[in-house]
Write a protein that holds these residues in place. Structure first.
Motif, mmCIF file in Angstrom:
data_model
loop_
_atom_site.group_PDB
_atom_site.id
_atom_site.type_symbol
_atom_site.label_atom_id
_atom_site.label_comp_id
_atom_site.label_asym_id
_atom_site.label_seq_id
_atom_site.Cartn_x
_atom_site.Cartn_y
_atom_site.Cartn_z
ATOM 1 N N LEU A 64 -33.127 22.896 35.892
ATOM 2 C CA LEU A 64 -34.314 22.351 36.572
ATOM 3 C C LEU A 64 -33.872 21.870 37.938
ATOM 4 C CD1 LEU A 64 -37.263 21.175 36.635
ATOM 5 C CD2 LEU A 64 -36.307 19.113 35.582
ATOM 6 N N ASP A 65 -34.401 22.467 38.986
ATOM 7 C CA ASP A 65 -33.956 22.103 40.340
ATOM 8 C C ASP A 65 -34.668 20.871 40.869
ATOM 9 O OD1 ASP A 65 -36.366 23.467 40.470
ATOM 10 O OD2 ASP A 65 -35.856 24.617 42.264
ATOM 11 N N GLN A 66 -35.996 20.849 40.739
ATOM 12 C CA GLN A 66 -36.755 19.771 41.369
ATOM 13 C C GLN A 66 -38.127 19.724 40.719
ATOM 14 O OE1 GLN A 66 -36.504 17.295 43.411
ATOM 15 N NE2 GLN A 66 -38.570 16.968 44.209
ATOM 16 N N VAL A 67 -38.663 18.523 40.555
ATOM 17 C CA VAL A 67 -40.036 18.368 40.062
ATOM 18 C C VAL A 67 -40.602 17.080 40.654
ATOM 19 C CG1 VAL A 67 -39.293 17.191 37.929
ATOM 20 C CG2 VAL A 67 -41.532 18.269 38.006
ATOM 21 N N VAL A 68 -41.907 17.078 40.948
ATOM 22 C CA VAL A 68 -42.555 15.873 41.453
ATOM 23 C C VAL A 68 -42.285 14.722 40.473
ATOM 24 C CG1 VAL A 68 -44.750 16.516 40.354
ATOM 25 C CG2 VAL A 68 -44.735 14.837 42.201
ATOM 26 N N PHE A 69 -42.011 13.518 41.010
ATOM 27 C CA PHE A 69 -41.648 12.403 40.121
ATOM 28 C C PHE A 69 -42.775 11.388 39.978
ATOM 29 C CE2 PHE A 69 -38.595 9.044 38.631
ATOM 30 C CZ PHE A 69 -38.092 9.778 37.564
ATOM 31 N N ALA A 70 -43.856 11.538 40.731
ATOM 32 C CA ALA A 70 -45.025 10.671 40.550
ATOM 33 C C ALA A 70 -45.807 11.207 39.361
ATOM 34 C CB ALA A 70 -45.888 10.664 41.812
ATOM 35 N N GLY A 71 -45.734 10.484 38.250
ATOM 36 C CA GLY A 71 -46.486 10.911 37.070
ATOM 37 C C GLY A 71 -45.785 11.944 36.206
ATOM 38 N N TRP A 72 -44.574 12.379 36.547
ATOM 39 C CA TRP A 72 -43.787 13.313 35.739
ATOM 40 C C TRP A 72 -42.378 12.759 35.601
ATOM 41 C CZ3 TRP A 72 -45.940 18.015 33.948
ATOM 42 C CH2 TRP A 72 -47.243 18.250 34.393
ATOM 43 N N THR A 73 -41.662 13.234 34.595
ATOM 44 C CA THR A 73 -40.288 12.760 34.430
ATOM 45 C C THR A 73 -39.396 13.899 33.946
ATOM 46 O OG1 THR A 73 -38.947 10.909 33.625
ATOM 47 C CG2 THR A 73 -40.472 11.915 32.039
ATOM 48 N N ALA A 91 -19.259 19.846 37.363
ATOM 49 C CA ALA A 91 -19.786 20.597 36.210
ATOM 50 C C ALA A 91 -21.215 20.168 35.894
ATOM 51 C CB ALA A 91 -18.875 20.390 34.998
ATOM 52 N N ALA A 92 -21.497 18.877 36.022
ATOM 53 C CA ALA A 92 -22.854 18.384 35.749
ATOM 54 C C ALA A 92 -23.847 18.958 36.759
ATOM 55 C CB ALA A 92 -22.868 16.849 35.801
ATOM 56 N N ILE A 93 -23.420 19.044 38.026
ATOM 57 C CA ILE A 93 -24.288 19.608 39.069
ATOM 58 C C ILE A 93 -24.570 21.080 38.768
ATOM 59 C CG2 ILE A 93 -24.342 20.289 41.506
ATOM 60 C CD1 ILE A 93 -22.829 17.650 42.116
ATOM 61 N N ALA A 94 -23.512 21.828 38.441
ATOM 62 C CA ALA A 94 -23.676 23.258 38.161
ATOM 63 C C ALA A 94 -24.572 23.457 36.938
ATOM 64 C CB ALA A 94 -22.313 23.907 37.935
ATOM 65 N N GLY A 95 -24.343 22.660 35.901
ATOM 66 C CA GLY A 95 -25.135 22.790 34.676
ATOM 67 C C GLY A 95 -26.609 22.501 34.924
ATOM 68 N N GLN A 96 -26.878 21.438 35.668
ATOM 69 C CA GLN A 96 -28.263 21.066 35.934
ATOM 70 C C GLN A 96 -28.946 22.092 36.833
ATOM 71 O OE1 GLN A 96 -30.047 18.819 34.406
ATOM 72 N NE2 GLN A 96 -31.809 19.540 35.584
ATOM 73 N N ALA A 97 -28.192 22.648 37.783
ATOM 74 C CA ALA A 97 -28.775 23.633 38.713
ATOM 75 C C ALA A 97 -29.291 24.860 37.964
ATOM 76 C CB ALA A 97 -27.744 24.038 39.760
#
Ligand SMILES: *Cc1c(COP(=O)(O)O)cnc(C)c1O
Length: 414
Positions: free
Chosen positions: A67-76, A58-64
């Motif tokens: 927000l799928d993906q975002v650069v993690f250098a300098g973002w969170t 359920a957590a995977i489905a909810g997150q999908a």
């Protein structure tokens, strides 16, 4: 039609069957042919609670959906923040910083680079890594370098870096291990990396919490960084949240992966203490930690891991683990009466023994047992003549009976 897929740890030239799996639930996999297969190795040590745990799915489905993906250098993002805070709260105190990666191997590479960076940023020429005989830390070049040398990495040996190796503490020979560690630590190495309490791929070889505590104390006394590779041992596998907990020790650097998401999706973390983070803290960009991968802290994987942590906080996971351990022990004790069973042992949910008279990783007994098990609806993958059962925590008595009955039948047929 033949498949273009090149499978891991598979000799395609032998033409062994490669079953097509279409679904998994709880302790079992289901094939396209309609067979139910008991997953007696937790799909290579990753599945903890059970396949397709509803809370994690359920957590995977909810997150999908967010927000799928975002650069993690300098973002969170929120799943990473929630997960990191949860990990720091759950893990022993001085482990206050969380670095994300994607697999057990990369968590080890990150740990080694953190240790080397710690010393480099202090202008100390300390590069050597101390390792334990028979260890396994992954299949990338750095992880292979700190692992045992053998048929698995013979072709790559010219590129593997030199390490200092201490002997495995065989019963009665523990002092030799401690003496070797002490001697290597006097030469000011960067770090000691070890699998706490049980060496997994090296053959499910166990040693005592007291010994782990002594090794930790030697490193602390000599100022050598202590890296615990708990990629297999964490998340209840050995009977406690971390194997280190049983020895009352806390590493300087901790590697986690496999059960971090309950085994649903790939993710890893390397946790570090304040001094290791602070050695990289500066207004000089040249001292930052130079490591990233494209999918560092993927939000969907982080949401799965955050759901796993919630399960740990809210459900009696350790009680389930203890119960599974007891139920394995009863069946292991019965099997141990067989003269072909040697050195029967159990740590937490992991039961293991050697088949008498068969030797080595390439020994033919492993593929024969694997095929025998598959035909009887059990997924098993012996390590040479070492047979182990490491099922998901939801495995019931019927499935345990089926696994151990199959093993008994195989031993009688040999
Ligand atoms: C499995 C394992 C690894 C490697 O993890 P991968 O996710 O397969 O890269 C590293 N260390 C230990 C102790 C392991 O059991």
């Amino acid at each position: 039609m033949t498949s273009p897929i090149w499978h891991p740890f598979t000799q395609h030239g032998l033409g062994e069957p490669i079953p097509l799996v279409t679904r998994a639930e709880g302790a079992a996999l289901y094939t396209a042919e309609g067979d139910r297969i008991i997953d007696a190795i937790s799909s290579w040590w990753v599945t903890t609670h059970g396949h397709a745990d509803p809370r994690i799915m359920a957590a995977i489905a909810g997150q999908a959906g967010k927000l799928d993906q975002v650069v993690f250098a300098g973002w969170t993002h929120e799943p990473a923040e929630t997960l990191a805070a949860g990990l720091v709260a759950m893990m022993p105190d001085p482990l206050a910083y969380v670095f994300f990666s994607d697999s057990g191997s990369t968590s080890v590479e990150v740990a080694l680079k953190m240790a080397l960076g710690f010393w480099a940023n202090r202008n100390a020429a300390r590069h050597r890594i101390v390792v334990m005989e028979h260890s396994y830390h992954g299949d990338t070049i750095g992880a292979m370098s700190v692992g045992a040398r053998g048929v698995f990495n013979q072709a790559y040996q010219p590129l593997l870096f030199d390490v200092a190796t201490i002997p495995f503490p065989e019963p009665g020979r523990e002092q030799a291990t401690l003496d070797a560690l002490e001697a290597h630590c006097r030469e000011a190495p960067a770090a000691f990396i070890v699998e706490p309490l049980i060496l997994g791929a090296g053959g499910m070889k166990t040693y005592t919490p007291a010994l782990l505590a002594e090794m930790r104390a030697i490193c602390a006394r000599r100022g050598v960084l202590f890296i615990a590779d708990e990629v297999m041992t964490a998340w209840g596998r050995t009977g406690s949240l971390l194997a280190c907990d049983q020895a009352g020790v806390v590493p300087d650097i901790l590697c986690l992966s496999k059960g971090l998401t309950g085994g649903a999706v790939p993710l890893a973390v390397t946790l570090a203490t304040g001094p290791i983070f602070e050695a990289h803290l500066s207004d000089d960009r040249a001292r930052m930690f130079f490591h990233s991968s494209s999918y560092t802290a993927n939000p969907i994987a982080c949401a799965a891991a955050a759901a796993n942590l919630a399960i740990w906080r809210e459900e009696p996971v350790l009680a389930r683990v203890a119960d599974l351990g007891r139920r394995q022990q009863v069946r292991l004790d019965m099997l141990a009466g067989n003269p072909k069973v040697a050195n029967a042992r159990r740590l937490g949910t992991i039961a293991a023994f050697e088949i008498e008279g068969a030797a080595g990783y390439l020994s033919s007994v492993a593929p024969r047992l694997m095929g025998f098990a598959r035909e009887r609806g059990v997924l098993l993958r012996p390590l040479g003549n070492t047979v182990y059962v490491m099922p998901p925590y939801c495995t019931d008595d019927d499935d345990l009976d089926a696994i151990y009955a199959m093993l008994g039948e195989f031993l009688s047929s040999e």
